[in-house]
Design an enzyme around this catalytic site. Sequence first.
Site, PDB file in Angstrom:
ATOM      1  N   GLY A  48       0.752  -1.253   0.000  1.00 55.45           N
ATOM      2  CA  GLY A  48       0.000   0.000   0.000  1.00 55.45           C
ATOM      3  C   GLY A  48       0.775   1.291   0.000  1.00 55.45           C
ATOM      4  N   GLU A  64       3.987  -6.730   1.941  1.00 58.66           N
ATOM      5  CA  GLU A  64       3.616  -7.075   0.561  1.00 58.66           C
ATOM      6  C   GLU A  64       3.681  -5.853  -0.355  1.00 58.66           C
ATOM      7  OE1 GLU A  64      -0.376  -8.580   0.931  1.00 58.66           O
ATOM      8  OE2 GLU A  64       0.231 -10.322   2.101  1.00 58.66           O
ATOM      9  N   PRO A  65       4.850  -5.223  -0.472  1.00 58.81           N
ATOM     10  CA  PRO A  65       4.925  -4.021  -1.303  1.00 58.81           C
ATOM     11  C   PRO A  65       4.837  -4.358  -2.791  1.00 58.81           C
ATOM     12  CG  PRO A  65       7.119  -4.683  -0.640  1.00 58.81           C
ATOM     13  CD  PRO A  65       6.167  -5.624   0.058  1.00 58.81           C
ATOM     14  N   GLY A  66       4.151  -3.534  -3.533  1.00 58.19           N
ATOM     15  CA  GLY A  66       4.077  -3.715  -4.978  1.00 58.19           C
ATOM     16  C   GLY A  66       4.548  -2.447  -5.662  1.00 58.19           C
ATOM     17  N   ARG A  67       3.654  -1.467  -5.670  1.00 59.20           N
ATOM     18  CA  ARG A  67       3.896  -0.216  -6.394  1.00 59.20           C
ATOM     19  C   ARG A  67       5.206   0.470  -5.996  1.00 59.20           C
ATOM     20  NH1 ARG A  67      -0.584   2.878  -8.164  1.00 59.20           N
ATOM     21  NH2 ARG A  67      -1.803   1.802  -6.570  1.00 59.20           N
ATOM     22  N   ARG A 119      -4.630   2.977 -16.309  1.00 58.82           N
ATOM     23  CA  ARG A 119      -4.716   3.756 -15.066  1.00 58.82           C
ATOM     24  C   ARG A 119      -5.261   5.177 -15.264  1.00 58.82           C
ATOM     25  NH1 ARG A 119      -1.400   5.038 -11.790  1.00 58.82           N
ATOM     26  NH2 ARG A 119      -2.525   4.310  -9.971  1.00 58.82           N
ATOM     27  N   CYS A 172     -11.450   3.607 -29.905  1.00 55.77           N
ATOM     28  CA  CYS A 172     -12.665   4.371 -30.208  1.00 55.77           C
ATOM     29  C   CYS A 172     -13.481   4.682 -28.965  1.00 55.77           C
ATOM     30  CB  CYS A 172     -13.521   3.585 -31.180  1.00 55.77           C
ATOM     31  SG  CYS A 172     -12.572   2.403 -32.104  1.00 55.77           S
ATOM     32  N   GLU A 173     -12.892   5.300 -28.002  1.00 58.79           N
ATOM     33  CA  GLU A 173     -13.616   5.724 -26.802  1.00 58.79           C
ATOM     34  C   GLU A 173     -13.035   7.051 -26.358  1.00 58.79           C
ATOM     35  OE1 GLU A 173     -14.503   3.139 -23.670  1.00 58.79           O
ATOM     36  OE2 GLU A 173     -14.156   1.306 -24.829  1.00 58.79           O
ATOM     37  N   TYR A 228       1.196  -1.868 -12.188  1.00 62.04           N
ATOM     38  CA  TYR A 228      -0.168  -1.889 -12.706  1.00 62.04           C
ATOM     39  C   TYR A 228      -0.244  -1.288 -14.122  1.00 62.04           C
ATOM     40  CZ  TYR A 228      -0.683  -2.728  -7.740  1.00 62.04           C
ATOM     41  OH  TYR A 228      -0.526  -3.238  -6.474  1.00 62.04           O
TER      42      TYR A 228
END
Length: 417
Positions: A239, A273-276, A312, A342-343, A371
């Site tokens: 987190g 549990e680090p990710g980012r 993101r 096409c959005e 991510y």
Amino acid sequence: MNHFAFRDNELYCEEVPVQKIAEQVGTPLYIYSHATLKRHFHAFADAFKDVDNLICFSAKANTNLAVLKLFSNLGGGLDIVSGGELYRGLKAGFSPEKIVYSGVGKRIDEIDYALETGILMFNIESLEELDSINKRAGVLKKRANVSIRVNPDVDARTHPYISTGMKKNKFGINTEFAIKGYKAAMGLKNVKIVGIDCHIGSQITEIKPFEDALKSLKLLIKDLEAYGINIKYLDMGGGLGITYNDEVPPQPAEYARAIKKSLGRTKLKLILEPGRVIVGNAGALVTKVLYRKSTGVKEFIIVDAGMNDLVRPTLYKAFHAIKPVVLSEEGEIVADIVGPICESGDFLALDRYVQRVHQGDLIAVMSAGAYGFVMSSNYCSRLKIPEVMVKENKFHVTRKRQKYEDLTKGEKIPPYL
Ligand code: LLP
């Protein structure tokens, strides 16, 4: 030291000009800096080195095998949320006893796979899941190590989609019910209670929510002791936020200091549990300018990467810095950087001051190591893009660009058509 830096007006990743990689590999592509990945892992791990700990990199942030292999080489563990992540983790060399498994919806086949593998622990998110794990362990003649993921009801003050520690969120088990869960687990033959766990959200830029969560976990641990339940692991989840724009998140050392302080003296092994925070700023998405146009009220820079490559910005209104790969003296304009899909939601940046670019110029979308690729898709039958790891003056393609044949792999037209 920033390993994505300008030298003579050109963006480099470590010792390699980004332009050179793009010329050889094509665009769009993801680039990761080996030195940054390594430095971030060490910075995080070192911050906890005076306590018994296990750093389980959160696979979901970046599952490229080369990235995972680096962290397993560095002695890390892995936080997984699916059978697929377990498969990748094992392929990357993580030992099963360093793998923790979270997630609200573990399927039976995934539970079986993890039991057969012999992972460190399941982070249980509901009483029904606890029951299923006990049953499957019985069938497979195994004993499952479990911890309960507690929902401590703290506001992580982050984007609502990535806030996970409040009662209104689907994650974990409320503190009131957690004791009930532990008591139930005590009566189950095929599970062994080994820990307590929480994960309150992602891209958290303050210390306080972590402290609040830990406070609530500590109270629970006391209660558990009173019931004769002695656990071994305290998993604080991930987190910790990073700087995308002007956020000033706590540094790993500051975060670790606060956690260690509020934990006090303990025999528990701390799992993180680090990710980012490890991979986010170690990667960039490089894309090429296809066209420019003006509608009179807006300037558009149309690039070859879209929301299917990096979702993101549109999903969370997330800010990613945009850098030209070659600096010029042409000044800035305010523009939307948009993709070919096409959005109207297909954008990488809105109303952004960017260097005046031309057709064929390269743009780097920064902080895309977490991510990024993992959330990409084949929407609009666009090919998944390559991932490249740079180490010093060399680079390796760690995932090839897909080919058109890859798009229809596994599809079958019924004989009546
Ligand atoms: N542990 C658990 C149980 C998690 O669910 C997560 C992330 C982590 C650890 C790692 O959190 P981190 O250290 O990376 O904040 N796709 C979103 C982020 C979703 C995070 C989901 N859980 C984004 O692009 O911002």
